[in-house]
Design a protein around this motif. Structure first.
Motif, PDB file in Angstrom:
ATOM      1  N   LEU A   1      -1.272 -73.384  11.166  1.00 34.49           N
ATOM      2  CA  LEU A   1      -0.588 -74.490  11.850  1.00 34.49           C
ATOM      3  C   LEU A   1      -1.019 -74.596  13.308  1.00 34.49           C
ATOM      4  CD1 LEU A   1       3.027 -74.122  10.366  1.00 34.49           C
ATOM      5  CD2 LEU A   1       1.360 -75.944   9.921  1.00 34.49           C
TER       6      LEU A   1
ATOM      7  N   GLU B   1      -0.139 -68.616   7.457  1.00 34.43           N
ATOM      8  CA  GLU B   1       0.320 -70.010   7.530  1.00 34.43           C
ATOM      9  C   GLU B   1       0.582 -70.421   8.977  1.00 34.43           C
ATOM     10  OE1 GLU B   1       3.644 -72.929   5.452  1.00 34.43           O
ATOM     11  OE2 GLU B   1       3.887 -70.752   5.353  1.00 34.43           O
TER      12      GLU B   1
ATOM     13  N   LEU C   1      -4.134 -76.928  10.815  1.00 33.28           N
ATOM     14  CA  LEU C   1      -4.487 -76.946   9.400  1.00 33.28           C
ATOM     15  C   LEU C   1      -3.242 -76.810   8.544  1.00 33.28           C
ATOM     16  CD1 LEU C   1      -7.545 -74.518   9.504  1.00 33.28           C
ATOM     17  CD2 LEU C   1      -7.588 -77.019   9.497  1.00 33.28           C
ATOM     18  N   THR C   2      -3.265 -77.451   7.394  1.00 32.10           N
ATOM     19  CA  THR C   2      -2.161 -77.349   6.441  1.00 32.10           C
ATOM     20  C   THR C   2      -2.684 -76.676   5.178  1.00 32.10           C
ATOM     21  OG1 THR C   2      -1.165 -79.383   7.276  1.00 32.10           O
ATOM     22  CG2 THR C   2      -0.457 -78.608   5.095  1.00 32.10           C
ATOM     23  N   LEU C   3      -2.039 -75.543   4.812  1.00 31.12           N
ATOM     24  CA  LEU C   3      -2.464 -74.793   3.647  1.00 31.12           C
ATOM     25  C   LEU C   3      -1.540 -75.052   2.474  1.00 31.12           C
ATOM     26  CD1 LEU C   3      -3.238 -71.317   5.270  1.00 31.12           C
ATOM     27  CD2 LEU C   3      -4.808 -73.227   4.870  1.00 31.12           C
TER      28      LEU C   3
ATOM     29  N   GLN D   1       0.832 -74.117  -0.518  1.00 34.57           N
ATOM     30  CA  GLN D   1       1.743 -72.994  -0.692  1.00 34.57           C
ATOM     31  C   GLN D   1       1.334 -72.161  -1.905  1.00 34.57           C
ATOM     32  OE1 GLN D   1       4.381 -72.034   1.263  1.00 34.57           O
ATOM     33  NE2 GLN D   1       3.512 -73.545   2.681  1.00 34.57           N
TER      34      GLN D   1
END
Length: 295
Positions: A99, A95, A103-105, A107
């Motif tokens: 960042l 994660e 990029l946003t993953l 959860q």
């Protein structure tokens, strides 16, 4: 005993919190081709499966599928805290790196985390030797059913092939009779040709003429081909009764059968013999198709 190369067998089993389904299926193949679809995490499973199959089979494209599941409602369900910590640390690193890259993953859910290898059960069940023994016992039972199906289909194949070989034997006898009946017809055609030659010339070398007539007789003689056909028939019958796998040898014999039938047709010079030769070729082709199923 004749065995087919096509078969299917499946079996369900369970051991502690683990349950499974074995599936074995096979189709025709030139040799033994094993395709194993086995779960990870059971030490010694793959060599065990390969050893069992190679010891029992000689030919066929064989697919083995093992679906292994853990009962998550079992009282024996445990978490491996160390493995869970390693998984969570790795997820955090992924994660953070994402960042950094902008990029946003999404959860991961608790179910996602539990799905990582070793988190649930701490790997104890996978390493339990009694699990491997239970899997082997069910594999042996599945393989026994699989071989029984091959034997049942092989018994049906045996009956079909014996009938086809008997038909080839009968046609070989008919070919011998047609070849014998052809002699008078051949004499008449040779005599007519000879008369035409004598009408055109009076200077005939009798020795040369005798040699040419002998060559014609030799070229049209199918005695050896018919004798070899009968010998192949006896060899095929013995192979069918041989307890060892005979599919490859029967396939080779089918090719030899076809070679003799082709030669008979090419030498026939007779409608009756040609007709028998064509029937022979058809019967041999039907036999060859069935032989492809024999182990």
């Amino acid at each position: 005993m004749t065995r087919s190369m096509t078969a299917f067998a499946s079996r369900r089993g369970a051991h502690g919190a683990m349950s499974w389904t074995w599936e074995l299926r096979s189709v025709n193949g030139r040799g033994l081709d094993l395709r194993l679809r086995l779960p990870d995490g059971v030490p010694g499973l793959e060599p065990l499966v390969r050893g069992a199959l190679t010891g029992a089979l000689t030919r066929g494209n064989v697919t083995v599928n093992l679906r292994l599941q853990r009962d998550t409602t079992s009282d024996g369900l445990t978490l491996d805290e160390a493995q869970l910590g390693r998984v969570l640390t790795a997820l955090a690193q992924v994660e953070a790196r994402a960042l950094d890259e902008g990029l946003t993953l999404a959860q991961p859910t608790p179910a996602d985390v539990l799905g990582f290898r070793g988190v649930v059960g701490g790997g104890e069940a996978d390493e339990d030797p009694s699990l491997l023994n239970a899997l082997k016992a069910d594999l042996d039972a599945t393989l026994e059913e699989f071989l029984a199906m091959r034997a049942d289909e092989g018994a049906a194949l045996y009956t079909v092939l014996r009938g086809q070989i008997d038909q080839i034997d009968t046609l070989a006898t008919e070919a011998a009779a047609a070849a014998a009946d052809r002699l008078d017809e051949t004499r008449e055609s040779v005599r007519a040709a000879l008369n035409r030659v004598l009408e055109e010339t009076r200077d005939v070398d009798e020795d040369r003429l005798a040699q040419e007539l002998a060559l014609i007789a030799i070229k049209q003689d199918v005695t050896e081909e018919i004798d070899r056909l009968r010998a192949h028939v006896e060899a095929a019958r013995k192979l069918l009764d041989d307890p060892k796998p005979a599919g490859r040898r029967l396939d080779f014999l089918a090719q030899e059968f076809n070679r003799e039938a082709n030669t008979i047709c090419s030498k026939s010079q007779s409608r009756a013999l040609t007709a028998v030769g064509l029937e022979l070729k058809a019967a041999i082709e039907q036999m060859r198709e069935q032989v492809q199923n024999v182990e």
